[in-house]
Design a protein around this motif. Structure first.
Motif, PDB file in Angstrom:
ATOM      1  N   THR A 104       0.834  -1.206   0.000  1.00 55.08           N
ATOM      2  CA  THR A 104       0.000   0.000   0.000  1.00 55.08           C
ATOM      3  C   THR A 104       0.865   1.250   0.000  1.00 55.08           C
ATOM      4  O   THR A 104       0.601   2.213  -0.745  1.00 55.08           O
ATOM      5  CB  THR A 104      -0.920   0.010   1.231  1.00 55.08           C
ATOM      6  OG1 THR A 104      -1.695  -1.193   1.258  1.00 55.08           O
ATOM      7  CG2 THR A 104      -1.842   1.206   1.219  1.00 55.08           C
ATOM      8  N   TYR A 105       1.909   1.252   0.804  1.00 57.74           N
ATOM      9  CA  TYR A 105       2.804   2.404   0.922  1.00 57.74           C
ATOM     10  C   TYR A 105       3.533   2.681  -0.386  1.00 57.74           C
ATOM     11  O   TYR A 105       3.477   3.795  -0.921  1.00 57.74           O
ATOM     12  CB  TYR A 105       3.797   2.134   2.053  1.00 57.74           C
ATOM     13  CG  TYR A 105       4.981   3.065   2.139  1.00 57.74           C
ATOM     14  CD1 TYR A 105       4.851   4.353   2.645  1.00 57.74           C
ATOM     15  CD2 TYR A 105       6.256   2.640   1.734  1.00 57.74           C
ATOM     16  CE1 TYR A 105       5.953   5.201   2.745  1.00 57.74           C
ATOM     17  CE2 TYR A 105       7.353   3.463   1.834  1.00 57.74           C
ATOM     18  CZ  TYR A 105       7.207   4.752   2.337  1.00 57.74           C
ATOM     19  OH  TYR A 105       8.291   5.583   2.434  1.00 57.74           O
ATOM     20  N   TYR A 106       4.202   1.677  -0.922  1.00 59.38           N
ATOM     21  CA  TYR A 106       5.018   1.888  -2.115  1.00 59.38           C
ATOM     22  C   TYR A 106       4.169   2.181  -3.355  1.00 59.38           C
ATOM     23  O   TYR A 106       4.440   3.127  -4.098  1.00 59.38           O
ATOM     24  CB  TYR A 106       5.923   0.684  -2.367  1.00 59.38           C
ATOM     25  CG  TYR A 106       7.080   0.584  -1.404  1.00 59.38           C
ATOM     26  CD1 TYR A 106       8.151   1.465  -1.479  1.00 59.38           C
ATOM     27  CD2 TYR A 106       7.113  -0.387  -0.416  1.00 59.38           C
ATOM     28  CE1 TYR A 106       9.229   1.384  -0.600  1.00 59.38           C
ATOM     29  CE2 TYR A 106       8.177  -0.483   0.477  1.00 59.38           C
ATOM     30  CZ  TYR A 106       9.228   0.410   0.381  1.00 59.38           C
ATOM     31  OH  TYR A 106      10.274   0.328   1.261  1.00 59.38           O
ATOM     32  N   VAL A 107       3.150   1.378  -3.582  1.00 56.65           N
ATOM     33  CA  VAL A 107       2.309   1.583  -4.762  1.00 56.65           C
ATOM     34  C   VAL A 107       1.438   2.824  -4.599  1.00 56.65           C
ATOM     35  O   VAL A 107       1.323   3.652  -5.501  1.00 56.65           O
ATOM     36  CB  VAL A 107       1.436   0.343  -5.029  1.00 56.65           C
ATOM     37  CG1 VAL A 107       0.428   0.613  -6.145  1.00 56.65           C
ATOM     38  CG2 VAL A 107       2.311  -0.854  -5.391  1.00 56.65           C
ATOM     39  N   GLY A 108       0.821   2.957  -3.427  1.00 55.94           N
ATOM     40  CA  GLY A 108      -0.102   4.064  -3.204  1.00 55.94           C
ATOM     41  C   GLY A 108       0.546   5.426  -3.302  1.00 55.94           C
ATOM     42  O   GLY A 108      -0.019   6.350  -3.895  1.00 55.94           O
ATOM     43  N   LEU A 109       1.753   5.550  -2.745  1.00 57.52           N
ATOM     44  CA  LEU A 109       2.380   6.867  -2.675  1.00 57.52           C
ATOM     45  C   LEU A 109       3.203   7.207  -3.910  1.00 57.52           C
ATOM     46  O   LEU A 109       3.913   8.220  -3.922  1.00 57.52           O
ATOM     47  CB  LEU A 109       3.229   6.981  -1.410  1.00 57.52           C
ATOM     48  CG  LEU A 109       2.448   7.440  -0.155  1.00 57.52           C
ATOM     49  CD1 LEU A 109       1.309   6.490   0.191  1.00 57.52           C
ATOM     50  CD2 LEU A 109       3.380   7.598   1.029  1.00 57.52           C
ATOM     51  N   THR A 110       3.119   6.372  -4.937  1.00 60.54           N
ATOM     52  CA  THR A 110       3.773   6.689  -6.209  1.00 60.54           C
ATOM     53  C   THR A 110       2.798   6.516  -7.369  1.00 60.54           C
ATOM     54  O   THR A 110       2.321   7.487  -7.933  1.00 60.54           O
ATOM     55  CB  THR A 110       5.022   5.804  -6.426  1.00 60.54           C
ATOM     56  OG1 THR A 110       4.658   4.415  -6.272  1.00 60.54           O
ATOM     57  CG2 THR A 110       6.116   6.156  -5.432  1.00 60.54           C
ATOM     58  N   LEU A 111       2.478   5.284  -7.696  1.00 60.97           N
ATOM     59  CA  LEU A 111       1.672   5.019  -8.885  1.00 60.97           C
ATOM     60  C   LEU A 111       0.228   5.486  -8.726  1.00 60.97           C
ATOM     61  O   LEU A 111      -0.387   5.973  -9.686  1.00 60.97           O
ATOM     62  CB  LEU A 111       1.731   3.532  -9.222  1.00 60.97           C
ATOM     63  CG  LEU A 111       3.144   3.028  -9.541  1.00 60.97           C
ATOM     64  CD1 LEU A 111       3.152   1.515  -9.729  1.00 60.97           C
ATOM     65  CD2 LEU A 111       3.707   3.713 -10.769  1.00 60.97           C
ATOM     66  N   THR A 112      -0.325   5.347  -7.523  1.00 62.73           N
ATOM     67  CA  THR A 112      -1.683   5.836  -7.320  1.00 62.73           C
ATOM     68  C   THR A 112      -1.725   7.360  -7.366  1.00 62.73           C
ATOM     69  O   THR A 112      -2.660   7.948  -7.911  1.00 62.73           O
ATOM     70  CB  THR A 112      -2.256   5.318  -5.992  1.00 62.73           C
ATOM     71  OG1 THR A 112      -2.190   3.892  -5.967  1.00 62.73           O
ATOM     72  CG2 THR A 112      -3.701   5.753  -5.818  1.00 62.73           C
ATOM     73  N   ILE A 113      -0.708   7.995  -6.808  1.00 65.36           N
ATOM     74  CA  ILE A 113      -0.638   9.455  -6.881  1.00 65.36           C
ATOM     75  C   ILE A 113      -0.487   9.910  -8.333  1.00 65.36           C
ATOM     76  O   ILE A 113      -1.069  10.918  -8.747  1.00 65.36           O
ATOM     77  CB  ILE A 113       0.506   9.997  -6.005  1.00 65.36           C
ATOM     78  CG1 ILE A 113       0.136   9.845  -4.519  1.00 65.36           C
ATOM     79  CG2 ILE A 113       0.807  11.457  -6.344  1.00 65.36           C
ATOM     80  CD1 ILE A 113       1.204  10.329  -3.568  1.00 65.36           C
ATOM     81  N   GLN A 114       0.281   9.160  -9.124  1.00 63.59           N
ATOM     82  CA  GLN A 114       0.388   9.486 -10.547  1.00 63.59           C
ATOM     83  C   GLN A 114      -0.980   9.456 -11.209  1.00 63.59           C
ATOM     84  O   GLN A 114      -1.322  10.333 -12.019  1.00 63.59           O
ATOM     85  CB  GLN A 114       1.317   8.492 -11.248  1.00 63.59           C
ATOM     86  CG  GLN A 114       1.376   8.676 -12.760  1.00 63.59           C
ATOM     87  CD  GLN A 114       2.105   7.534 -13.455  1.00 63.59           C
ATOM     88  OE1 GLN A 114       3.135   7.077 -12.988  1.00 63.59           O
ATOM     89  NE2 GLN A 114       1.558   7.080 -14.572  1.00 63.59           N
ATOM     90  N   ALA A 115      -1.780   8.444 -10.851  1.00 66.45           N
ATOM     91  CA  ALA A 115      -3.128   8.342 -11.418  1.00 66.45           C
ATOM     92  C   ALA A 115      -4.015   9.493 -10.957  1.00 66.45           C
ATOM     93  O   ALA A 115      -4.902   9.936 -11.692  1.00 66.45           O
ATOM     94  CB  ALA A 115      -3.751   7.005 -11.027  1.00 66.45           C
TER      95      ALA A 115
END
Length: 242
Positions: A104-115
């Motif tokens: 959640t931390y790694y994906v959420g704070l990079t790729l999800t923010i990009q989205a």
């Protein structure tokens, strides 16, 4: 089903700006909220309430995507990385499991923010697609911030390695599915039709290779090394005092 009153979504139009403001405010709120009850008896109840809200929202929206009027093989299956991240976030909120929290931390704070910054979205408010997109994406990022800066979870080398391996497994599996079925989940076969940072990374397949390299390096240098360095300094200080 299409809501006649729903406006077309425009990047950095009014609805996008409103959601970005809500996004930033929400980060501060969940961090404050987490610190306010961290370690208290009420922490588990509130953390699990967050999990239930996010899980119910994601579940309802997934069911909507399977309804006859909305189902589309190219978009309705829960195969996007953020679909996996929302499942990880719900489980992490419910259990405080370090592996799903790391994802959640790694994906959420990079790729999800990009989205969130460059959403591949056509429908505006109050179309269910608009609500689905923002509810899920904001919830993932808020969960990552809540668990990390609110409740005190910390990344480690091992958890970084798990996040990279899990994301690589997702990419390989979904690429295979895309190839066989002809879909484009994760934009692993072609770039989104709307503007995104992928436009800066060259043609397929090089933009996928570049994205993997950049994300892995960013996760390492920005999202892991500072935490590990801080933990090492604290251990050294504790040893010196001992």
């Amino acid at each position: 089903m299409q809501f006649a009153s729903a406006a077309e979504f425009r990047a950095f139009g009014t609805s996008h700006v409103v959601m970005l403001v809500l996004f930033v405010i929400g980060i501060g709120v969940v961090i404050w909220w987490g610190r306010h009850h961290r370690g208290a008896d009420r922490e588990q109840l509130r953390r699990r309430a967050f999990a239930v809200i996010l899980g119910v929202l994601a579940g309802i929206l997934q069911i909507y995507q399977f309804t006859p009027g909305d189902y589309n093989l190219n978009t309705s299956l829960p195969l996007q990385l953020c679909d996996i991240a929302v499942i990880a976030a719900v489980y992490a909120l419910w259990t405080k499991n370090p592996l799903t929290t790391a994802f959640t931390y790694y994906v959420g704070l990079t790729l999800t923010i990009q989205a969130i910054l460059t959403p591949a979205l056509d429908s505006g408010f109050p179309d269910p697609r608009f609500i689905a997109f923002w509810g899920m994406h904001l919830g993932i990022v808020w969960a990552g911030c809540y668990l990390t800066w609110g409740l005190g979870w910390r990344p480690t080398w091992r958890l970084y390695g798990f996040a990279v391996a899990a994301t690589a497994l997702w990419a390989v599996s979904v690429t295979g599915f895309n190839y066989v079925v002809g879909t484009n989940y994760g934009y692993l076969m072609r770039k989104p039709s709307t503007a995104s940072v992928l436009d800066l990374l060259g043609p397929w397949p090089w933009y996928v290779v570049a994205e993997v390299a950049i994300i892995s390096l960013f996760w390492l240098l920005v999202m892991t090394v500072p935490w590990e360095a801080s933990a090492r300094r604290k251990r050294s200080a504790s040893s010196a005092q001992g």
